[in-house]
Each structure stands twice: as structure tokens, then as C-alpha cells.
Scaffold this motif. Structure first.
Motif, PDB file in Angstrom:
ATOM      1  N   ILE A   2       0.854  -1.188   0.000  1.00 56.29           N
ATOM      2  CA  ILE A   2       0.000   0.000   0.000  1.00 56.29           C
ATOM      3  C   ILE A   2       0.895   1.246   0.000  1.00 56.29           C
ATOM      4  CG2 ILE A   2      -1.647   1.291   1.431  1.00 56.29           C
ATOM      5  CD1 ILE A   2      -2.657  -1.417   2.475  1.00 56.29           C
ATOM      6  N   LEU A   5      -1.713   4.813   3.547  1.00 59.39           N
ATOM      7  CA  LEU A   5      -2.671   4.180   4.452  1.00 59.39           C
ATOM      8  C   LEU A   5      -3.032   5.208   5.510  1.00 59.39           C
ATOM      9  CD1 LEU A   5      -4.028   1.662   5.786  1.00 59.39           C
ATOM     10  CD2 LEU A   5      -1.811   1.135   6.804  1.00 59.39           C
ATOM     11  N   ALA A  27       2.729  -0.268   4.669  1.00 60.17           N
ATOM     12  CA  ALA A  27       2.474   0.804   3.696  1.00 60.17           C
ATOM     13  C   ALA A  27       3.712   1.679   3.574  1.00 60.17           C
ATOM     14  CB  ALA A  27       1.291   1.652   4.161  1.00 60.17           C
ATOM     15  N   GLU A  61      -5.033   4.209  -0.491  1.00 62.60           N
ATOM     16  CA  GLU A  61      -5.637   2.933  -0.894  1.00 62.60           C
ATOM     17  C   GLU A  61      -6.612   2.449   0.177  1.00 62.60           C
ATOM     18  OE1 GLU A  61      -2.476   3.625  -1.302  1.00 62.60           O
ATOM     19  OE2 GLU A  61      -1.676   2.692  -3.115  1.00 62.60           O
ATOM     20  N   VAL A 140      -6.546  -7.095   1.297  1.00 60.57           N
ATOM     21  CA  VAL A 140      -6.011  -5.941   2.028  1.00 60.57           C
ATOM     22  C   VAL A 140      -6.489  -5.988   3.487  1.00 60.57           C
ATOM     23  CG1 VAL A 140      -6.124  -3.408   2.219  1.00 60.57           C
ATOM     24  CG2 VAL A 140      -5.792  -4.477  -0.016  1.00 60.57           C
TER      25      VAL A 140
END
Ligand SMILES: NC(=O)c1ccc[n+]([C@@H]2O[C@H](COP(=O)([O-])OP(=O)(O)OC[C@H]3O[C@@H](n4cnc5c(N)ncnc54)[C@H](OP(=O)(O)O)[C@@H]3O)[C@@H](O)[C@H]2O)c1
Length: 264
Positions: A2, A5, A27, A61, A140
Motif C-alpha cells: 500500500i 494508508l 504501507a 488505498e 487488504v
């Protein structure tokens, strides 16, 4: 991985996720929205005191809400602008419909319910995905919630209350049993202090053993009960007329009924 985040709310549960996210590099960049972020200043995160502090052009994301249920609904509208993000929440009792109402019907939402053991990264985490969440979104969610414990998907969000009755309230049932064991131990000669220590360490050891051994829990207790031995004698009393089984079923029904009353 990611890129961006966002964690909204960094109290007990937020911190339980953030530390492993940082060590596991979940992330490239983590933004934390928290009114009082003093204790986070030494962490490699970007702090904002409210949603307005997040850059206008930010396109995270994923956005994880670890806010108390009492405040989450007033905060959600501030995040509607992140229409491309996956929204995840661990707020107790807040249904997927609540998030869709505030974030839009097209919003990709996943809610999760961890139990107390999240603080030691051994929780049961039940998860339910909204209608717009995709298969990659589920992956995720599994990655982001994995620091809290072990995740299980519910096909039907309505089972969230049942999961709360079993695994949400579950730690209390095991503590009650350990307390009964301690009090029973006191009754057959131990001091309160030693009886409590024996019961507590037995609970810890039994859990650790169950974690390593793949047999069913029924097989585990049967394996301890050697024919003609002391455990078998005790289990015969505990299982007499299935009293314990029926008590547990009634306890779960009572928890469910209370859950219904609380949400109505
Ligand atoms: N704790 C558990 O065992 C457990 C188990 C299952 C589910 N949950 C769920 O997890 C969620 C979080 O619980 P928790 O125990 O971590 O609560 P918590 O320790 O109170 O954390 C919530 C954090 O959010 C911050 N906050 C308040 N308003 C905010 C806002 N507008 N924007 C950003 N941050 C804000 C709070 O800051 P201030 O303190 O400064 O207000 C606090 O640091 C809850 O919804 C709860 O239902 C918790």
C-alpha cells in the motif's frame, strides 16, 4: 504494498495495529488522524489532528477507522471525499449500512470485530464485506487486521452478533471457568493465591498447547482423560447430563438476546 494508508483513531486498538504495520512495512506512508497525537511524535507516521489536515490530493488505498462507536458517525462524512479508498472499521456494533449511508452507496467497506486478545495480537477477528468490496479488498483487510489476531470471514453480516456472543464475549467464559477452577482448588486445600496461580497458568498452558496442536478441542480434552484416571473422573461430573453444554447454549442465547435489545 500500500502506498498511502490512513489510520483514524489511535487509541488501544489503533496502536495494536500501528506498531506491527510499521515493523512489517504494511504501507509506504502511514497517516494517523488523532486529536492528541503527542505519544506518536517519535513514530515514522504523518500526524493530523483531524480529517481536514489530510492533503486535498491524497488518494489513500485504505482508510482504517479505529474510533469509538459513539463518535464514528459524526466523523464519517469528512472521509466521503476519498471515494477511491477502501474503508475498513473495527467499531463495535456499527453495521455496513451505516458506512454506506455516510460514505456513499458505491463505497467499498469492510467491517471487522476483534476481541479483547487483540491487545496481545491473538484475537479472533470476524470480518464482513460490503456489497462493493472486491476480492483484492478482502486481501487488504486480511493483511491490515492480521496484527490483531486470526481473521475469519462471515458470509452474512447478520452473524456478527452471533460471533460476538461466541468469540467477542468468549474470553470472559474461559476466565469464569478458570475462576471456578481456582475456587474449587481453594476448596480442596490450596491458599487462594496459589489456587489462582495454578488455574491461571493452566489456562495459559492449555491455550498455548491448543495453538500448537491441530486436533479438535474435543479430541484435546479426550486425550487428557486417560481411562480410569483422575481427569476422566472429573470430566464425568462436568459432563453429567450435558449440563455444561446446555448451560453454554443458554448463555449464548442470552448474549444474543441482549445484543438484539442493545441494537434496537
Ligand atoms: N478495546 C477493545 O478490546 C475492542 C475490541 C473490539 C472492538 N473494539 C472497537 O475498537 C474501536 C476503538 O477502541 P479502542 O479501545 O481503541 O478505543 P480508544 O482507546 O478510546 O481509541 C479511540 C481513539 O480515537 C481518538 N479519537 C477520538 N475522536 C477522534 C476523531 N474525531 N478523529 C480521530 N481520532 C479520534 C481518541 O482520542 P481521545 O482519547 O483523545 O478522544 C482515541 O485515541 C471501538 O470502536 C471499539 O468498539 C475495541
Amino acid at each position: 504494498m500500500i502506498k498511502n494508508l490512513v489510520l483514524v483513531g489511535c487509541g488501544h486498538m489503533g496502536r495494536a495495529m500501528l506498531a506491527p504495520w510499521l515493523t512489517g512495512k504494511a504501507a509506504q506512508k502511514i497517516w494517523v488522524v488523532e486529536p492528541e497525537g503527542a505519544s506518536l511524535r517519535d513514530k515514522p507516521v504523518t500526524l493530523c489532528t483531524n480529517a481536514g489536515g489530510l492533503p486535498k490530493d491524497l488518494n489513500p488505498e485504505a482508510i482504517v477507522f479505529a474510533l469509538r462507536p459513539q463518535v464514528i458517525e459524526q466523523e464519517l462524512p469528512d472521509y466521503k471525499r476519498f471515494s477511491g479508498s477502501l474503508f475498513l472499521s473495527i467499531a463495535a456494533g456499527k453495521k455496513l449500512e451505516t458506512y454506506q449511508r455516510h460514505l456513499g452507496t458505491e463505497a467499498r467497506v469492510i467491517r471487522a470485530m476483534p476481541n479483547l486478545a487483540a491487545k496481545v495480537h491473538e484475537a479472533v477477528v470476524v470480518m464482513a464485506a460490503g456489497a462493493k468490496a472486491t476480492s483484492p479488498d478482502r486481501t487488504v483487510a486480511e493483511v491490515l487486521f492480521s496484527p490483531l489476531g486470526k481473521g475469519y470471514w462471515l458470509d452474512n453480516e447478520n452473524l456478527m452478533d452471533a460471533a460476538t456472543a461466541v468469540s467477542g464475549c468468549g474470553p470472559a467464559y474461559f476466565y469464569l471457568l478458570a475462576d471456578a477452577l481456582a475456587k474449587g482448588g481453594e476448596g480442596i486445600g490450596f491458599s487462594r493465591e496459589l489456587a489462582e496461580s495454578l488455574a491461571r497458568q493452566t489456562l495459559i498452558g492449555a491455550a498455548a498447547f491448543a495453538k500448537e496442536d491441530p486436533h479438535s478441542v474435543e479430541e484435546l480434552y479426550q486425550s487428557v482423560a486417560v481411562k480410569g484416571g483422575m481427569t476422566e473422573a472429573a470430566l464425568k461430573v462436568l459432563q453429567n447430563n450435558e449440563v455444561l453444554q446446555k448451560l453454554m447454549e443458554n448463555a449464548l442465547k442470552a448474549a444474543l438476546e441482549q445484543g438484539r435489545k442493545l441494537s434496537s
